[in-house]
Design an enzyme around this catalytic site. Structure first.
Site, PDB file in Angstrom:
ATOM      1  N   HIS A 166       0.841  -1.205   0.000  1.00 15.07           N
ATOM      2  CA  HIS A 166       0.000   0.000   0.000  1.00 15.07           C
ATOM      3  C   HIS A 166       0.877   1.256   0.000  1.00 15.07           C
ATOM      4  O   HIS A 166       0.625   2.209  -0.752  1.00 15.07           O
ATOM      5  CB  HIS A 166      -0.911  -0.019   1.229  1.00 15.07           C
ATOM      6  CG  HIS A 166      -1.666   1.257   1.462  1.00 15.07           C
ATOM      7  ND1 HIS A 166      -2.981   1.433   1.084  1.00 15.07           N
ATOM      8  CD2 HIS A 166      -1.290   2.436   2.045  1.00 15.07           C
ATOM      9  CE1 HIS A 166      -3.373   2.655   1.405  1.00 15.07           C
ATOM     10  NE2 HIS A 166      -2.363   3.278   1.999  1.00 15.07           N
ATOM     11  N   GLU A 167       1.907   1.260   0.836  1.00 17.84           N
ATOM     12  CA  GLU A 167       2.794   2.427   0.894  1.00 17.84           C
ATOM     13  C   GLU A 167       3.601   2.578  -0.398  1.00 17.84           C
ATOM     14  O   GLU A 167       3.847   3.695  -0.862  1.00 17.84           O
ATOM     15  CB  GLU A 167       3.727   2.315   2.105  1.00 17.84           C
ATOM     16  CG  GLU A 167       3.017   2.259   3.442  1.00 17.84           C
ATOM     17  CD  GLU A 167       2.045   3.414   3.660  1.00 17.84           C
ATOM     18  OE1 GLU A 167       2.296   4.510   3.120  1.00 17.84           O
ATOM     19  OE2 GLU A 167       1.034   3.214   4.347  1.00 17.84           O
TER      20      GLU A 167
ATOM     21  N   HIS B  53       1.553   4.421  -2.870  1.00 18.52           N
ATOM     22  CA  HIS B  53       1.624   5.875  -2.706  1.00 18.52           C
ATOM     23  C   HIS B  53       2.873   6.437  -3.383  1.00 18.52           C
ATOM     24  O   HIS B  53       2.831   7.498  -4.012  1.00 18.52           O
ATOM     25  CB  HIS B  53       1.650   6.237  -1.218  1.00 18.52           C
ATOM     26  CG  HIS B  53       0.311   6.238  -0.565  1.00 18.52           C
ATOM     27  ND1 HIS B  53      -0.780   6.916  -1.078  1.00 18.52           N
ATOM     28  CD2 HIS B  53      -0.126   5.655   0.590  1.00 18.52           C
ATOM     29  CE1 HIS B  53      -1.819   6.758  -0.283  1.00 18.52           C
ATOM     30  NE2 HIS B  53      -1.453   5.988   0.735  1.00 18.52           N
TER      31      HIS B  53
ATOM     32  N   GLU C 110      -6.462   7.092  -0.751  1.00 15.97           N
ATOM     33  CA  GLU C 110      -6.329   5.883   0.053  1.00 15.97           C
ATOM     34  C   GLU C 110      -7.002   4.708  -0.641  1.00 15.97           C
ATOM     35  O   GLU C 110      -6.475   3.595  -0.653  1.00 15.97           O
ATOM     36  CB  GLU C 110      -6.926   6.097   1.450  1.00 15.97           C
ATOM     37  CG  GLU C 110      -6.130   7.042   2.334  1.00 15.97           C
ATOM     38  CD  GLU C 110      -4.725   6.534   2.622  1.00 15.97           C
ATOM     39  OE1 GLU C 110      -4.490   5.305   2.550  1.00 15.97           O
ATOM     40  OE2 GLU C 110      -3.856   7.374   2.909  1.00 15.97           O
TER      41      GLU C 110
END
Length: 327
Positions: free
Chosen positions: A131-132, A135, A202
């Site tokens: 997930h990071e 980003h 998100e």
């Protein structure tokens, strides 16, 4: 391109806001000083905000020797995402959480808490890191980090105005009105975070992160655990710097966990539902996007509930085997 434009608008808006406040506090002279201060703040935010964020969170860099499992896992996931290996940092807090920072993929950092690797199994930790990385790949990190720095600077400016804005004299044209204006700047700073950093990023990072790790349900269960434990474990570093809360994968602060105007994150149940639907689409072979390079959990020797070594602990007896649950 969109994130670069958004960052430019943020910096320009910050300069205008500082100049307006400078005028309220000290007239034209104050406005000139505020302009110079804004230029310095903008330059610092662009070049050093990531270092400041890591310092305020008490993050310490880790390497392949101190955390071989975590390091090798991140390297495999970064390769899967088509990204250079980011630097890894550890935040000493029992609250499971993580965030990414850095002004470009080449200078990116992923920071995870000690609670994340303590309470989540390896599949879930991998999903959070994915997930990071999403980003980073989407270049959200520059906007997120600059926004945190500017929001903190605006709050500081509000306090400065309260201290110096009470007396009416030739250098303070608005007197008490200026003081009232300072009082409302702190809420404006929080609203600036909400407007500049859309919560839709998100959902996008959840989707892209699930594709990077090939395991949407691992991210769903990770979010469920993080949300539950975050309500019981206080993240002191995040509480001291609430302007940085939006950088974490899940809100590290107490309260404000609903999908409303003042929430820094979407509702966790909504995110889990979206990931569950994505997993169903992948299994059913229709509708959803296929993960870019799915990792076979059997080949990776990863099982639900599998535990692994926390960074800084002694090596296990079988550390001679390939490190990390992905290798």
């Amino acid at each position: 391109m969109m994130n670069a434009l958004r960052t430019t608008i943020l910096l320009a808006g910050m300069t205008a806001l500082f100049m307006g406040v400078g005028y309220m506090i000290g007239g034209t002279g104050g406005m000139a000083i505020a302009f110079l201060f804004a230029l310095g703040t903008n330059a610092f935010a662009y070049w050093n905000s990531d270092k400041m964020v890591l310092s305020m969170q008490g993050a310490k860099e880790i390497d392949p020797r101190s955390a071989p499992d975590l390091y090798q896992m991140t390297r495999r996931l970064a390769d899967n995402a088509g990204l250079p290996m980011p630097k890894l940092y550890l935040i000493e807090t029992d609250q499971p959480n993580a965030f990414a920072t850095g002004r470009s993929p080449e200078r990116a950092v992923v920071a995870v808490s000690s609670g994340l690797v303590k309470y989540l199994d390896s599949r879930e930790v991998a999903a959070v890191i994915a997930h990071e990385l999403a980003h980073i790949k989407n270049r959200d990190t520059l906007t997120m980090t600059v926004t945190a720095t500017l929001a903190g600077a605006i709050s500081m400016l509000a306090q400065f105005g309260l201290f110096f804005g009470g007396a009416r004299d030739n250098n303070n044209p608005l007197g008490f009105v200026g003081v009232i204006a300072m009082v409302i700047l702190a809420p404006i700073a929080a609203m600036l975070v909400q407007m500049a950093v859309s919560r839709t990023r998100e959902y996008e990072a959840d989707k892209d992160g699930a594709e990077i790790c090939g395991d949407p349900m691992a991210l769903a269960t990770a979010l469920e655990k993080i949300s539950s434990l975050s309500k019981r474990v206080v993240n002191q570093a995040a509480e001291r710097a609430p302007a940085m809360a939006h950088m974490y994968i899940s809100n590290p602060l107490s309260g404000a966990r609903m999908d409303n105007l003042f929430s820094t994150h979407p509702n966790v149940e909504n995110r889990i539902a979206a990931l569950t639907q994505m997993a169903s689409s992948v299994r059913g072979g229709g509708g959803g996007q296929t993960p870019r390079q799915r990792v076979n959990p059997i080949e990776a020797n990863v099982r639900p509930g599998q535990s692994w070594r926390t960074p800084g602990t002694r090596p296990r007896p079988d550390d001679g085997k390939p490190s990390g649950p992905w290798g």
